[in-house]
Design a protein around this motif. Structure first.
Motif, PDB file in Angstrom:
ATOM      1  N   GLU A 126       0.841  -1.187   0.000  1.00 34.52           N
ATOM      2  CA  GLU A 126       0.000   0.000   0.000  1.00 34.52           C
ATOM      3  C   GLU A 126       0.880   1.243   0.000  1.00 34.52           C
ATOM      4  OE1 GLU A 126      -2.624  -0.090   3.318  1.00 34.52           O
ATOM      5  OE2 GLU A 126      -3.977  -1.511   2.362  1.00 34.52           O
ATOM      6  N   THR A 127       0.599   2.165  -0.907  1.00 31.66           N
ATOM      7  CA  THR A 127       1.365   3.400  -0.970  1.00 31.66           C
ATOM      8  C   THR A 127       0.427   4.591  -1.068  1.00 31.66           C
ATOM      9  OG1 THR A 127       1.572   3.298  -3.383  1.00 31.66           O
ATOM     10  CG2 THR A 127       3.370   2.340  -2.090  1.00 31.66           C
ATOM     11  N   PHE A 172       8.658   9.536  -1.972  1.00 34.97           N
ATOM     12  CA  PHE A 172       9.891   9.041  -1.358  1.00 34.97           C
ATOM     13  C   PHE A 172      10.564   8.000  -2.256  1.00 34.97           C
ATOM     14  CE2 PHE A 172      12.105   5.950   1.341  1.00 34.97           C
ATOM     15  CZ  PHE A 172      13.064   6.787   1.896  1.00 34.97           C
ATOM     16  N   ILE A 173       9.789   7.067  -2.798  1.00 35.37           N
ATOM     17  CA  ILE A 173      10.334   6.045  -3.694  1.00 35.37           C
ATOM     18  C   ILE A 173      10.950   6.710  -4.927  1.00 35.37           C
ATOM     19  CG2 ILE A 173       9.700   4.138  -5.234  1.00 35.37           C
ATOM     20  CD1 ILE A 173       7.587   3.351  -3.091  1.00 35.37           C
ATOM     21  N   THR A 174      10.287   7.736  -5.440  1.00 32.84           N
ATOM     22  CA  THR A 174      10.795   8.456  -6.606  1.00 32.84           C
ATOM     23  C   THR A 174      12.106   9.169  -6.295  1.00 32.84           C
ATOM     24  OG1 THR A 174       8.572   8.783  -7.481  1.00 32.84           O
ATOM     25  CG2 THR A 174      10.265  10.275  -8.269  1.00 32.84           C
ATOM     26  N   LEU A 175      12.165   9.875  -5.159  1.00 36.35           N
ATOM     27  CA  LEU A 175      13.399  10.595  -4.808  1.00 36.35           C
ATOM     28  C   LEU A 175      14.558   9.633  -4.576  1.00 36.35           C
ATOM     29  CD1 LEU A 175      11.998  13.354  -2.439  1.00 36.35           C
ATOM     30  CD2 LEU A 175      12.851  13.638  -4.764  1.00 36.35           C
ATOM     31  N   LEU A 176      14.285   8.536  -3.888  1.00 33.88           N
ATOM     32  CA  LEU A 176      15.341   7.558  -3.626  1.00 33.88           C
ATOM     33  C   LEU A 176      15.830   6.909  -4.922  1.00 33.88           C
ATOM     34  CD1 LEU A 176      16.838   6.308  -1.222  1.00 33.88           C
ATOM     35  CD2 LEU A 176      15.116   4.522  -1.202  1.00 33.88           C
ATOM     36  N   GLY A 177      14.900   6.487  -5.762  1.00 35.44           N
ATOM     37  CA  GLY A 177      15.273   5.874  -7.039  1.00 35.44           C
ATOM     38  C   GLY A 177      16.002   6.849  -7.951  1.00 35.44           C
ATOM     39  N   TYR A 213      11.114   7.708 -14.808  1.00 32.54           N
ATOM     40  CA  TYR A 213      10.975   6.862 -13.621  1.00 32.54           C
ATOM     41  C   TYR A 213       9.896   7.418 -12.687  1.00 32.54           C
ATOM     42  CZ  TYR A 213      12.161   4.757  -9.128  1.00 32.54           C
ATOM     43  OH  TYR A 213      12.109   4.114  -7.918  1.00 32.54           O
ATOM     44  N   ALA A 214       9.893   8.730 -12.483  1.00 35.08           N
ATOM     45  CA  ALA A 214       8.889   9.346 -11.603  1.00 35.08           C
ATOM     46  C   ALA A 214       7.483   9.155 -12.153  1.00 35.08           C
ATOM     47  CB  ALA A 214       9.187  10.835 -11.438  1.00 35.08           C
ATOM     48  N   LEU A 215       7.322   9.335 -13.446  1.00 32.39           N
ATOM     49  CA  LEU A 215       6.002   9.110 -14.054  1.00 32.39           C
ATOM     50  C   LEU A 215       5.561   7.647 -13.866  1.00 32.39           C
ATOM     51  CD1 LEU A 215       6.358  11.175 -17.333  1.00 32.39           C
ATOM     52  CD2 LEU A 215       4.947  11.721 -15.344  1.00 32.39           C
ATOM     53  N   ALA A 216       6.478   6.732 -14.052  1.00 27.68           N
ATOM     54  CA  ALA A 216       6.145   5.305 -13.874  1.00 27.68           C
ATOM     55  C   ALA A 216       5.775   4.998 -12.432  1.00 27.68           C
ATOM     56  CB  ALA A 216       7.321   4.441 -14.338  1.00 27.68           C
ATOM     57  N   VAL A 217       6.518   5.544 -11.483  1.00 30.22           N
ATOM     58  CA  VAL A 217       6.238   5.279 -10.065  1.00 30.22           C
ATOM     59  C   VAL A 217       4.853   5.827  -9.703  1.00 30.22           C
ATOM     60  CG1 VAL A 217       6.862   5.919  -7.702  1.00 30.22           C
ATOM     61  CG2 VAL A 217       8.614   5.101  -9.275  1.00 30.22           C
ATOM     62  N   PHE A 218       4.565   7.052 -10.110  1.00 32.35           N
ATOM     63  CA  PHE A 218       3.268   7.641  -9.734  1.00 32.35           C
ATOM     64  C   PHE A 218       2.112   6.991 -10.475  1.00 32.35           C
ATOM     65  CE2 PHE A 218       5.736  10.817  -7.580  1.00 32.35           C
ATOM     66  CZ  PHE A 218       4.915  11.149  -6.514  1.00 32.35           C
ATOM     67  N   ARG A 219       2.384   6.375 -11.590  1.00 31.44           N
ATOM     68  CA  ARG A 219       1.311   5.707 -12.340  1.00 31.44           C
ATOM     69  C   ARG A 219       1.061   4.283 -11.843  1.00 31.44           C
ATOM     70  NH1 ARG A 219      -2.675   3.883 -13.991  1.00 31.44           N
ATOM     71  NH2 ARG A 219      -3.221   3.463 -16.140  1.00 31.44           N
ATOM     72  N   TRP A 220       2.120   3.508 -11.614  1.00 29.97           N
ATOM     73  CA  TRP A 220       1.943   2.078 -11.371  1.00 29.97           C
ATOM     74  C   TRP A 220       2.311   1.574  -9.984  1.00 29.97           C
ATOM     75  CZ3 TRP A 220       4.351   2.905 -16.443  1.00 29.97           C
ATOM     76  CH2 TRP A 220       3.416   2.833 -17.463  1.00 29.97           C
ATOM     77  N   VAL A 221       2.959   2.377  -9.163  1.00 31.07           N
ATOM     78  CA  VAL A 221       3.340   1.873  -7.831  1.00 31.07           C
ATOM     79  C   VAL A 221       2.284   2.243  -6.828  1.00 31.07           C
ATOM     80  CG1 VAL A 221       5.031   2.071  -5.965  1.00 31.07           C
ATOM     81  CG2 VAL A 221       5.784   1.882  -8.330  1.00 31.07           C
TER      82      VAL A 221
END
Length: 90
Positions: A43-44, A51-56, A82-90
């Motif tokens: 769950e995110t 946070f996941i985006t900044l770290l990655g 990468y940020a677009l992918a994280v906010f879309r699918w994570v």
């Protein structure tokens, strides 16, 4: 703050991160969100994904520096994708 050797790019970088955190705080107050489950099966919330985006992005940039060197425009593009992918699918 002479000991920190602030430069304009460094100030822009940290100002952008601070502004992003402020915007996400306002969004969390104004539009509360329920956590969602993405491809990581955890769950995110918006803050978790930030946070996941900044770290990655930090790891992408370090990898770029190790592989290609100083011009970081390619790393910036990779981080944005990468940020677009994280906010879309994570």
């Amino acid at each position: 703050m002479d000991w920190m050797a602030w430069t304009v790019p460094t100030a822009i970088f940290f100002s952008t991160i601070a502004l992003t955190i402020v915007v996400f705080t306002v969004l969390a107050i104004r539009y509360p969100e329920t956590p969602r489950v993405g491809v990581l099966r955890i769950e995110t919330t918006r803050g978790d994904r930030l946070f996941i985006t900044l770290l990655g992005s930090a790891f992408i940039t370090l990898g770029w520096l190790a592989a290609f060197g100083a011009p970081l425009w390619g790393a910036l593009i990779a981080c944005l994708v990468y940020a677009l992918a994280v906010f879309r699918w994570v």
